[in-house]
Design a protein around this motif. Structure first.
Motif, PDB file in Angstrom:
ATOM      1  N   GLU A 101       7.206  -7.185  -4.974  1.00 17.17           N
ATOM      2  CA  GLU A 101       6.431  -8.102  -4.122  1.00 17.17           C
ATOM      3  C   GLU A 101       6.431  -9.533  -4.666  1.00 17.17           C
ATOM      4  OE1 GLU A 101       4.071  -7.166  -7.560  1.00 17.17           O
ATOM      5  OE2 GLU A 101       5.220  -5.882  -6.215  1.00 17.17           O
ATOM      6  N   ARG A 102       7.311  -9.836  -5.618  1.00 18.26           N
ATOM      7  CA  ARG A 102       7.272 -11.140  -6.296  1.00 18.26           C
ATOM      8  C   ARG A 102       7.404 -12.309  -5.325  1.00 18.26           C
ATOM      9  NH1 ARG A 102      11.601 -11.866  -9.340  1.00 18.26           N
ATOM     10  NH2 ARG A 102      10.715 -13.502 -10.640  1.00 18.26           N
ATOM     11  N   PHE A 103       8.342 -12.239  -4.408  1.00 18.38           N
ATOM     12  CA  PHE A 103       8.543 -13.343  -3.471  1.00 18.38           C
ATOM     13  C   PHE A 103       7.771 -13.042  -2.193  1.00 18.38           C
ATOM     14  CE2 PHE A 103      12.544 -13.299  -6.036  1.00 18.38           C
ATOM     15  CZ  PHE A 103      12.268 -14.453  -6.755  1.00 18.38           C
ATOM     16  N   ASN A 104       6.639 -13.704  -2.058  1.00 19.22           N
ATOM     17  CA  ASN A 104       5.730 -13.439  -0.943  1.00 19.22           C
ATOM     18  C   ASN A 104       6.192 -14.209   0.298  1.00 19.22           C
ATOM     19  OD1 ASN A 104       3.559 -12.546   0.564  1.00 19.22           O
ATOM     20  ND2 ASN A 104       2.143 -14.080  -0.252  1.00 19.22           N
ATOM     21  N   THR A 105       7.346 -13.803   0.794  1.00 22.48           N
ATOM     22  CA  THR A 105       7.932 -14.446   1.961  1.00 22.48           C
ATOM     23  C   THR A 105       8.915 -13.472   2.590  1.00 22.48           C
ATOM     24  OG1 THR A 105       9.102 -16.439   2.728  1.00 22.48           O
ATOM     25  CG2 THR A 105       9.806 -15.494   0.619  1.00 22.48           C
ATOM     26  N   LEU A 106       9.674 -13.931   3.576  1.00 24.85           N
ATOM     27  CA  LEU A 106      10.760 -13.133   4.147  1.00 24.85           C
ATOM     28  C   LEU A 106      12.073 -13.636   3.556  1.00 24.85           C
ATOM     29  CD1 LEU A 106       9.658 -12.923   7.894  1.00 24.85           C
ATOM     30  CD2 LEU A 106       9.278 -11.256   6.075  1.00 24.85           C
ATOM     31  N   VAL A 107      12.782 -12.758   2.870  1.00 26.87           N
ATOM     32  CA  VAL A 107      14.022 -13.113   2.190  1.00 26.87           C
ATOM     33  C   VAL A 107      15.208 -12.784   3.081  1.00 26.87           C
ATOM     34  CG1 VAL A 107      15.505 -12.596   0.213  1.00 26.87           C
ATOM     35  CG2 VAL A 107      13.028 -12.817  -0.101  1.00 26.87           C
TER      36      VAL A 107
ATOM     37  N   ILE B 272      -1.478   2.934   1.912  1.00 28.05           N
ATOM     38  CA  ILE B 272      -1.573   3.196   0.472  1.00 28.05           C
ATOM     39  C   ILE B 272      -2.450   2.107  -0.148  1.00 28.05           C
ATOM     40  CG2 ILE B 272      -0.295   3.306  -1.701  1.00 28.05           C
ATOM     41  CD1 ILE B 272       2.089   4.371  -0.154  1.00 28.05           C
ATOM     42  N   PRO B 273      -3.506   2.465  -0.853  1.00 30.67           N
ATOM     43  CA  PRO B 273      -4.466   1.465  -1.358  1.00 30.67           C
ATOM     44  C   PRO B 273      -3.995   0.743  -2.627  1.00 30.67           C
ATOM     45  CG  PRO B 273      -5.187   3.646  -2.000  1.00 30.67           C
ATOM     46  CD  PRO B 273      -3.942   3.844  -1.172  1.00 30.67           C
ATOM     47  N   PHE B 274      -2.715   0.484  -2.750  1.00 29.59           N
ATOM     48  CA  PHE B 274      -2.193  -0.220  -3.917  1.00 29.59           C
ATOM     49  C   PHE B 274      -1.251  -1.329  -3.449  1.00 29.59           C
ATOM     50  CE2 PHE B 274      -3.948   3.179  -6.270  1.00 29.59           C
ATOM     51  CZ  PHE B 274      -3.487   4.378  -5.762  1.00 29.59           C
ATOM     52  N   TRP B 275      -0.920  -2.236  -4.382  1.00 30.46           N
ATOM     53  CA  TRP B 275       0.106  -3.248  -4.185  1.00 30.46           C
ATOM     54  C   TRP B 275      -0.143  -4.124  -2.942  1.00 30.46           C
ATOM     55  CZ3 TRP B 275       2.052   1.959  -4.968  1.00 30.46           C
ATOM     56  CH2 TRP B 275       2.357   2.217  -6.286  1.00 30.46           C
ATOM     57  N   HIS B 276      -1.384  -4.493  -2.741  1.00 35.01           N
ATOM     58  CA  HIS B 276      -1.715  -5.398  -1.646  1.00 35.01           C
ATOM     59  C   HIS B 276      -2.336  -6.698  -2.179  1.00 35.01           C
ATOM     60  CE1 HIS B 276      -0.851  -2.442   1.487  1.00 35.01           C
ATOM     61  NE2 HIS B 276      -1.488  -1.540   0.758  1.00 35.01           N
ATOM     62  N   ASP B 277      -1.932  -7.072  -3.396  1.00 34.25           N
ATOM     63  CA  ASP B 277      -2.496  -8.285  -4.004  1.00 34.25           C
ATOM     64  C   ASP B 277      -2.028  -9.541  -3.281  1.00 34.25           C
ATOM     65  OD1 ASP B 277      -3.698  -6.660  -5.874  1.00 34.25           O
ATOM     66  OD2 ASP B 277      -2.051  -6.848  -7.314  1.00 34.25           O
ATOM     67  N   THR B 278      -0.808  -9.520  -2.763  1.00 37.70           N
ATOM     68  CA  THR B 278      -0.271 -10.672  -2.022  1.00 37.70           C
ATOM     69  C   THR B 278       0.045 -10.227  -0.602  1.00 37.70           C
ATOM     70  OG1 THR B 278       1.968 -10.156  -2.782  1.00 37.70           O
ATOM     71  CG2 THR B 278       0.701 -11.740  -4.080  1.00 37.70           C
ATOM     72  N   VAL B 279      -0.309 -11.042   0.349  1.00 40.07           N
ATOM     73  CA  VAL B 279      -0.049 -10.727   1.757  1.00 40.07           C
ATOM     74  C   VAL B 279       0.435 -11.974   2.475  1.00 40.07           C
ATOM     75  CG1 VAL B 279      -1.742  -8.849   1.896  1.00 40.07           C
ATOM     76  CG2 VAL B 279      -2.449 -11.197   2.392  1.00 40.07           C
ATOM     77  N   ASN B 280       1.106 -11.771   3.602  1.00 41.86           N
ATOM     78  CA  ASN B 280       1.498 -12.872   4.471  1.00 41.86           C
ATOM     79  C   ASN B 280       1.550 -12.362   5.912  1.00 41.86           C
ATOM     80  OD1 ASN B 280       4.362 -12.087   5.303  1.00 41.86           O
ATOM     81  ND2 ASN B 280       4.598 -12.084   3.061  1.00 41.86           N
ATOM     82  N   GLY B 281       1.590 -13.270   6.842  1.00 43.34           N
ATOM     83  CA  GLY B 281       1.644 -12.896   8.249  1.00 43.34           C
ATOM     84  C   GLY B 281       2.985 -13.160   8.883  1.00 43.34           C
ATOM     85  N   LEU B 282       4.036 -13.233   8.068  1.00 41.11           N
ATOM     86  CA  LEU B 282       5.353 -13.633   8.568  1.00 41.11           C
ATOM     87  C   LEU B 282       6.020 -12.571   9.437  1.00 41.11           C
ATOM     88  CD1 LEU B 282       6.679 -15.354   5.317  1.00 41.11           C
ATOM     89  CD2 LEU B 282       5.695 -16.443   7.340  1.00 41.11           C
ATOM     90  N   THR B 283       5.603 -11.329   9.331  1.00 38.93           N
ATOM     91  CA  THR B 283       6.182 -10.274  10.172  1.00 38.93           C
ATOM     92  C   THR B 283       5.501 -10.193  11.543  1.00 38.93           C
ATOM     93  OG1 THR B 283       4.667  -8.589   9.313  1.00 38.93           O
ATOM     94  CG2 THR B 283       6.771  -8.882   8.146  1.00 38.93           C
ATOM     95  N   GLY B 284       4.451 -10.974  11.712  1.00 40.99           N
ATOM     96  CA  GLY B 284       3.667 -10.898  12.944  1.00 40.99           C
ATOM     97  C   GLY B 284       2.337 -10.223  12.727  1.00 40.99           C
ATOM     98  N   SER B 285       2.174  -9.590  11.575  1.00 39.70           N
ATOM     99  CA  SER B 285       0.910  -8.979  11.160  1.00 39.70           C
ATOM    100  C   SER B 285       0.688  -9.316   9.691  1.00 39.70           C
ATOM    101  CB  SER B 285       0.936  -7.463  11.355  1.00 39.70           C
ATOM    102  OG  SER B 285       1.196  -7.118  12.701  1.00 39.70           O
TER     103      SER B 285
END
Length: 530
Positions: free
Chosen positions: A26-32, A73-86
């Motif tokens: 999840e390092r790059f919090n964007t769409l690659v 899954i209640p893990f790995w949600h420290d970074t989020v973005n809305g680039l996928t539409g959600s």
């Protein structure tokens, strides 16, 4: 190698692949790169948003399933973005690809083992595949090419398992082969080349079988007058020298008809004498048309149903017309269309890899840059680059090994011609000859169709072909390590060492680790790599 150590080796390769793919996912919090399409499309299925897609939908289904599972899954949600539409965590739309890609080295190793029953060959094939850069990169992001490859490889593995069994068990594995091939095509159309490779190796086996039968029926049909002249004895001796087995000679003497049956798959395999490919001629045209024709077509059609239910703009035929129109309008294969366009002949030597992500920062302590253009030249002191690029030495050594296999296949009939003063085919091909034939045919089947493609293509289109290059270099190194000659064993160790060191050296640009400009340039050996 014992079975215990073989299992430990394969599990270790899987764990290595798993760790490299999941580390910092999840390092790059964007769409690659093409995540701007595939991650969005996967999310669209969850939000019931109609859209047009220029490829079959299976990979987007898989990404969508991964997003749905990951969001629960209640893990790995420290970074989020809305680039996928959600609002999504990058981990949710990447983890399923990472898991899927981790299995590819195992499947390649399984194919190597099934081809030869050599555990050392399987270990090397899996290890080399795990040490490739472009497969690592493609597995770490929500892209589609991983699914083409794994389904195509599963199709080949299931086909080999089918050849190694009889009756119902053979039918069972043939059904699964057809399903896997259909799924590969249901990811992208070029998945069809995996299926065509299966067709071509089957055709090649029958051609060899028929040529052998024809030549030996002419050679060993002896008239009574020639028997009296002693010709029979000389011809039989000649046949024995060219590889015709004693039991075949006896059969011909009794019946006057050349018959050949591949070794029975029910008997325990001998490492030195058997491969399932010897049983290809046990498959008739019905097997091929039904299991590798009807079933893949049926699976491909079924794959489209959810998408067509969501987007009712086009029907089944119309959507394929629109996809074809889209690809025909992409433009020529030049840098004027896209800076990373790379024609098919640039792929084997990796002369034009591509950057999926490139950003700069003033220092390593700054937050990871995710949006906007890189800093001006000279301002950026740290480079973050994710490069879709293979392991250079693995690819180069692999191409050399593939050329070696081609030379081996060409030289064998020439040597027989010179020795026998006539064209001849041995009763049974050696295991290594079958392996060479299998690898060369499948490599060509996955590469040569791109010769006629005029649209802009990229290095990732080579992934379906390059897996057979990995198998080729694994076979070559295995031959060296098993050789009686110390120099060849040393060569095998050296090649393996160079491939492993190269993978470690270029790993920062596979994982997007921070690099100083000097260290980055140190890894860009050619200007065309940048």
């Amino acid at each position: 190698m014992t079975k215990k150590w073989f299992r430990i080796g394969m599990v270790s390769i899987f764990l290595l692949s798993l760790a490299l793919r999941f580390w910092g996912l999840e390092r790059f919090n964007t769409l690659v790169f093409d995540e701007v399409y595939f991650a969005k499309f996967g999310n669209n299925y969850l939000t019931h948003t109609p859209f047009f897609n220029a490829h079959p939908p299976l990979s987007q289904y898989m990404i969508g399933i991964g997003i749905w599972i990951g969001s629960h899954i209640p893990f790995w949600h420290d970074t989020v973005n809305g680039l996928t539409g959600s609002l999504r965590s990058p981990w949710t739309y990447r983890w399923f690809n990472a898991l899927t890609g981790s299995f590819i080295p195992l499947v390649v190793g399984a194919i190597a083992y099934q081809l030869s029953y050599r555990r050392s060959f399987a270990i090397l094939a899996g290890l080399f595949t795990a040490c490739d850069g472009i497969f690592l990169v493609e597995s770490r992001y929500a892209l589609s090419n991983i699914y083409i490859v794994i389904f195509g490889l599963l199709g080949h593995w299931f086909l080999l398992l089918a050849l190694d069994n009889q009756n119902r068990r053979r039918s069972f594995w043939l059904v699964f082969a057809g399903i896997a091939f259909g799924a590969s095509v249901g990811t992208k159309w070029n998945g069809l080349w995996f299926l065509s490779g299966a067709y071509f190796i089957w055709i090649a086996a029958w051609v060899i079988h028929l040529i052998y039968s024809f030549l030996n029926s002419k050679l060993l049909f002896i008239s009574p007058s020639l028997k009296e002249a002693g010709v029979e004895t000389r011809l039989i001796a000649s046949a024995q020298e060219s590889g015709v087995e004693t039991r075949l000679i006896a059969s011909v003497q009794e019946s006057g008809v050349s018959t050949y049956s591949p070794p029975s798959s029910s008997s325990p395999p001998s490492v030195s004498s058997q491969t399932p490919l010897q049983n290809l001629t046990q498959l008739n045209i019905f097997h091929i048309l039904f299991y590798l024709g009807v079933i893949p077509a049926l699976i491909y059609s079924i794959i489209w149903i959810p998408h067509l239910q969501l987007d009712k703009t086009y029907g089944f035929i119309a959507v394929h017309q629109q996809i074809l129109k889209f690809h025909l309008q992409l433009g020529g294969n030049s840098s004027n269309v896209h800076p990373y366009c790379a024609a098919w002949y640039k792929w084997p030597l990796m002369t034009r890899p591509m950057a999926y992500y490139y950003q700069t920062a003033k220092s390593i302590t700054e937050p990871l840059p995710v949006m906007g253009p890189p800093l001006p030249a000279g301002a950026g002191q740290v480079i973050y680059d994710v490069h879709a690029m293979g392991n250079p030495f693995l690819w180069w050594f692999g191409v050399a090994a593939m050329l070696f296999l081609v030379g081996m296949l060409v030289s064998q009939p020439v040597i027989l011609w010179v020795k026998e003063k006539r064209f001849s085919v041995p009763a049974t091909l050696s295991v290594d000859t079958w392996i060479a034939l299998y690898l060369v045919i499948n490599y060509a089947a996955n590469l040569l169709p791109w010769v006629k493609v005029t649209r802009c293509v990229f290095i990732y289109h080579y992934m379906c072909a390059v897996v057979f290059v990995f198998l080729a270099i694994a076979w070559f190194v295995d031959q060296c390590l098993r050789s009686y000659y110390q120099q060849l064993r040393a060569l095998g160790v050296t090649i393996t060492f160079i491939i492993l060191v190269a993978f470690i050296f270029w790993m920062p640009i596979y994982l997007g680790l921070p690099l100083l400009p000097h260290d980055y340039k140190l890894r860009m050996w050619f200007n065309s790599w940048i």
